[in-house]
Design a protein around this motif. Structure first.
Motif, mmCIF file in Angstrom:
data_model
loop_
_atom_site.group_PDB
_atom_site.id
_atom_site.type_symbol
_atom_site.label_atom_id
_atom_site.label_comp_id
_atom_site.label_asym_id
_atom_site.label_seq_id
_atom_site.Cartn_x
_atom_site.Cartn_y
_atom_site.Cartn_z
ATOM 1 N N LYS A 166 0.817 -1.218 0.000
ATOM 2 C CA LYS A 166 0.000 0.000 0.000
ATOM 3 C C LYS A 166 0.857 1.277 0.000
ATOM 4 O O LYS A 166 0.557 2.224 -0.748
ATOM 5 N N PRO A 167 1.945 1.340 0.794
ATOM 6 C CA PRO A 167 2.775 2.554 0.740
ATOM 7 C C PRO A 167 3.381 2.797 -0.654
ATOM 8 O O PRO A 167 3.528 3.945 -1.069
ATOM 9 N N ILE A 168 3.726 1.719 -1.368
ATOM 10 C CA ILE A 168 4.267 1.892 -2.719
ATOM 11 C C ILE A 168 3.199 2.464 -3.646
ATOM 12 O O ILE A 168 3.440 3.412 -4.403
ATOM 13 N N CYS A 200 1.436 5.820 -7.329
ATOM 14 C CA CYS A 200 0.264 5.688 -8.210
ATOM 15 C C CYS A 200 -0.931 6.552 -7.840
ATOM 16 O O CYS A 200 -1.741 6.904 -8.714
ATOM 17 N N PHE A 201 -1.096 6.861 -6.549
ATOM 18 C CA PHE A 201 -2.336 7.499 -6.116
ATOM 19 C C PHE A 201 -2.568 8.873 -6.732
ATOM 20 O O PHE A 201 -3.706 9.328 -6.840
ATOM 21 N N LEU A 244 -6.470 2.730 -7.520
ATOM 22 C CA LEU A 244 -5.744 1.664 -6.837
ATOM 23 C C LEU A 244 -5.889 1.703 -5.321
ATOM 24 O O LEU A 244 -5.284 0.895 -4.628
ATOM 25 N N HIS A 245 -6.689 2.639 -4.815
ATOM 26 C CA HIS A 245 -6.889 2.664 -3.366
ATOM 27 C C HIS A 245 -8.086 1.812 -2.956
ATOM 28 O O HIS A 245 -8.323 1.619 -1.765
ATOM 29 N N HIS A 280 -14.940 16.869 3.066
ATOM 30 C CA HIS A 280 -15.289 15.775 2.147
ATOM 31 C C HIS A 280 -14.849 14.485 2.809
ATOM 32 O O HIS A 280 -14.165 14.494 3.826
ATOM 33 N N ASP A 281 -15.239 13.368 2.238
ATOM 34 C CA ASP A 281 -14.763 12.088 2.762
ATOM 35 C C ASP A 281 -13.239 12.069 2.733
ATOM 36 O O ASP A 281 -12.603 12.658 1.848
ATOM 37 N N HIS A 282 -12.658 11.402 3.724
ATOM 38 C CA HIS A 282 -11.205 11.283 3.804
ATOM 39 C C HIS A 282 -10.674 10.705 2.496
ATOM 40 O O HIS A 282 -11.212 9.735 1.963
ATOM 41 N N LYS A 283 -9.613 11.300 1.967
ATOM 42 C CA LYS A 283 -9.107 10.876 0.666
ATOM 43 C C LYS A 283 -8.360 9.545 0.712
ATOM 44 O O LYS A 283 -8.213 8.879 -0.319
ATOM 45 N N ILE A 284 -7.868 9.163 1.866
ATOM 46 C CA ILE A 284 -7.052 7.949 1.960
ATOM 47 C C ILE A 284 -7.693 6.911 2.875
ATOM 48 O O ILE A 284 -7.893 5.764 2.497
#
Length: 799
Positions: free
Chosen positions: A29-31, A36-37, A51-52, A325-329
């Motif tokens: 996930k950190p990569i 990519c995010f 990809l999240h 807004h909703d949390h982005k992560i």
């Protein structure tokens, strides 16, 4: 050639991963977040790929291809794109390519089935088994087993133990923030008892100095300050009592769950005491604008400050990122943010305009004192009403200009001069009698003990108004209503709110929140706190982002150790001193900080804790040590803060230079730094130079900078020069005029160990040079020698 090197690096990285487990949350996930995010994440889903989220990552993109095909890296478009050399296909399209070792990690993860795990911090807390290790002699307690297991799996050896003098200095600073005296060092080195070190640990944990040291760590988290910030930066009355509450709590080893409940709901508990009311000062520590341009927005900013501090400080969650807004992560919708706000909805603002008395000051005086004040206050109010009636009757008889004058600031002036002219004899006598009686009442009140006031939640709304989701965070755009609720990631039932009885002063919502946060089943509270405790012993947490355990935080280097410590903390009734003892008596803590060529090459950041990290002393430790070494340290505890001398040049940085800064005696200024009055707009330069935290928001970890202002302040600052003079006086008092003894004693006081002959000779040479080549007197030369000792690395750094 470059292609060959890339393939070779990928082969090496793949080989190194062959025996290691690849974790989605810790490794993959950190990569994805880093690489990519930006284009395929929460904000953008270019080409239909995000990809999240699992479904999108595994589903077909707009191209009809799947980015990730579990078990088949060769068919996964993600792998093809990040290894492509075609400039139109390679990903990411700009910037550096994905490193070979990260490609190897992604490839291995997909080959193993691309298991999409829930983020580590969002899983329920479970107690892991203590691992078995080969080198059992290195294990003093379970902490060592967890650390050693990772080291053995990586082919590294732990450092040997630190020498005893260095270890003693380390544990003294860690637990008390003060250095050991040369006599204490000598006593420890001569103690041949097998538990000599454990004896020292127990003594330090029992010392009042422990609470002063560890309270400061907590004050960083809760953004403690004694003023409001903004232009006026007005004082917060009695904020120092919250600081004293924290010190007392740490010294008493108050269970952490109780400590938290008192701060969040000390006024709503079954047994409300002056101590628990003082604890609610937590809510009043934030910044406050007494003249905002938008009052409604400022009100929601205050709520946001509480949500941010509570979310990050207690739960390690950036709930504040879901305000607009909703949390982005993280999986935190805006409804979770406003559900948390609903728990705090009944809190009143810090002040009414500029006056905090009604909302934030509570009288916790003994009952008999409060009763006496109430009786006299009521009587004074009654007399004042009678006096005003007589004055108003007289004013009605006055000419128009006089009447109008009594409606403003000149009322007293007019009445003093003309009232008697408009009263008959009976009225005048009655008026004099009432005024004399009122003055008698005021005199009686002056004889009473002072009221004991505390900064607190003094007034709240028992029936809070409805909370709504604010669209884009705007108070002017209310969306759907939302009730108090816990964040979805905890998978917890909706809270059961108490029925509010008629006449209740509070809704009881904050108690519900406090009991949920401090529940043994809460998967984050104990993890976050044990990580903070570990952080302040080792210089960094097992999670390097102590305020962010979310998906953009730094994953734990030792997740099983973190969970074991968290469960152990709860098992030991949330008490911190047993946890301190467990940590500092481990062999992991007692390791040397020396470097190892092999280990530095394999693990330069010391992620595996193969050695103890050398650390620079904090600002407070440096300042307090100056006093401890020169013999001036004033150990007076508690009470209002003191004001260190600050130069006029620094004062000019305020809108009104010098306003709100007092003048304390030299004796008062020699108290420990935790008692310095914390004025947001005026942090003393010595503290600021050595990274005293920003007080407007929660500080998860202080910076540890090395910058010119530090050296300039220690070498040229008036304060350090003055204290060097007291240091020299101590050496003369203890050693007479014998230069050799003065130098040896000075070195021992600063370093915590017996100085070498070379060190003593270097000190003597410096004094001789100052006297013979620069024409200084022996007293002045000794003072500058002491100044040089305050500038030694041995003094500033902890080995």
């Amino acid at each position: 050639m470059l292609r060959a090197l890339s393939i070779f690096a990928l082969f090496v990285s793949s080989a190194s991963l062959a025996m290691a487990d690849v974790s989605f949350t810790s490794d993959v996930k950190p990569i994805l977040a880093r690489r990519c995010f930006a284009c395929h994440g929460p904000d953008d889903a270019e080409s239909g790929l995000a990809l999240h989220e699992r479904d999108s990552a595994f589903g077909e993109a707009d191209s009809g291809l799947a980015a990730i095909v579990p078990g088949k890296p060769g068919e996964s478009e993600l792998i093809r794109r990040i290894t492509s050399e075609d400039e139109f296909e390679k990903m990411p399209p700009e910037g550096d390519p994905v490193p070979a070792e990260e490609i190897a990690t992604l490839r291995k993860w997909i080959a193993e089935g691309a298991k999409w795990e829930k983020h580590w911090a969002f899983r329920p807390l479970e107690r892991p088994e203590i691992p078995e290790v080969q080198n059992t002699e290195q294990v003093a307690n379970p902490i060592d087993a967890f650390i050693l297991k990772r080291l053995e799996d990586s082919g590294l050896n732990p450092n040997p133990p630190a020498d005893r003098a260095a270890l003693l200095r380390r544990v003294y600073y860690d637990l008390t923030g003060l250095p050991p005296s040369p006599e204490e060092v000598e006593q420890f080195l001569e103690n041949e008892s097998p538990d000599a070190y454990e004896q020292v640990v127990d003594r330090l944990l029992a010392s009042p100095r422990y609470g002063e040291r560890w309270a400061r760590h907590w004050l960083d988290v809760v953004r403690f300050a004694e003023t409001n910030s903004f232009e006026r930066d007005a004082p917060k009355p009695f904020a120092w009592k919250y600081r004293d509450y924290v010190i007392r709590s740490f010294n008493a080893d108050k269970p952490y769950d109780q400590f938290v409940r008192e701060q969040l709901a000390g006024d709503e508990l079954d047994e409300v005491t002056p101590e628990t009311v003082t604890a609610t000062g937590y809510y009043r520590l934030g910044t406050y604008d007494d003249e905002p341009a938008d009052k409604l927005l400022a009100r929601y900013d205050q709520f946001d400050d509480l949500i941010t501090t509570t979310g990050q400080g207690l739960l390690g969650l950036t709930l504040n990122c879901a305000r607009c807004h909703d949390h982005k992560i993280d999986p935190i919708p805006a409804t979770d943010y406003y559900g948390m706000l609903a728990f705090f909805r009944g809190l009143t603002p810090y002040a009414r305009g500029k006056n905090p008395a009604i909302n934030s000051l509570t009288d916790v005086s003994p009952k008999e004192v409060k009763a006496a004040y109430a009786r006299l206050d009521n009587e004074e109010r009654r007399l004042t009403r009678e006096i005003v009636k007589i004055e108003e009757r007289a004013i009605d008889e006055m000419p128009g200009p006089m009447q109008r004058a009594t409606e403003g600031r000149k009322r007293k002036q007019v009445l003093d001069k003309h009232l008697g002219d408009y009263l008959n004899e009976s009225e005048a006598e009655q008026y004099r009698s009432l005024v004399e009686h009122r003055e008698s009442i005021r005199s009686q009140r002056r004889e009473l003990p002072d009221r004991e006031m505390v900064l607190s939640v003094a007034k709240c709304d028992a029936t809070p108004e409805a909370t709504h989701v604010l669209l884009r965070g705007s108070p002017q755009a209310e969306g759907d209503p939302v009730a108090p609720r816990f964040p979805e990631i905890f998978e917890t039932a909706l809270p059961e709110l108490p029925e509010v009885e008629e006449g209740a002063r509070s809704s009881g919502r904050r108690r519900v929140l406090a009991e949920w946060i401090t529940s043994p089943d809460n998967r984050l509270t104990s993890r976050v706190m044990v990580n903070r405790i570990w952080q302040h012993h080792f210089g960094r947490g097992i999670v390097r982002s102590p305020n962010n355990f979310g998906q953009l935080g730094v994953p734990p280097t030792h997740p099983k150790l973190l969970d074991w410590l968290a469960t152990e903390f709860v098992r030991r009734d949330w008490q911190m001193k047993p946890l301190h003892r467990l940590i500092v008596t481990s062999n992991t803590y007692r390791m040397s900080s020396a470097g190892s060529e092999e280990a530095l090459k394999a693990d330069p950041a010391n992620d595996l804790f193969w050695r103890f990290n050398m650390q620079r002393l904090s600002a407070e430790e440096i300042r307090d040590s100056l006093f401890a070494i020169n013999g001036r340290l004033n150990l007076k505890m508690y009470g209002p803060g003191f004001y260190p001398d600050i130069s006029d040049e620094v004062m000019q940085g305020q809108s009104k230079p010098g306003e709100g800064w007092g003048d304390s005696s030299l004796k008062e200024q020699a108290r420990r730094s935790i008692y310095i009055h914390v004025k947001r707009s005026l942090i003393p330069p010595l503290l600021a130079n050595f990274d005293f935290p920003e007080t407007d928001s929660s500080c998860e970890a202080r910076f540890r900078t090395t910058q010119p202002g530090q050296a300039l302040g220690l070498l040229n600052g008036e304060f350090v020069h003055r204290e060097a003079g007291f240091f020299a006086k101590r050496l003369r008092d203890e050693c007479g005029d014998k230069a050799h003894a003065q130098v040896a004693r000075g070195l021992a006081l600063v370093s915590g160990h017996e100085p070498s002959q070379d060190e003593i000779e270097a000190g003597l040479k410096l004094i001789d040079t100052l006297e013979t080549e620069h024409g200084l007197t022996s007293d002045e030369a000794l003072r500058l020698f002491c100044l040089s000792l305050y500038n030694r690395n041995e003094f500033i750094y902890l080995d």
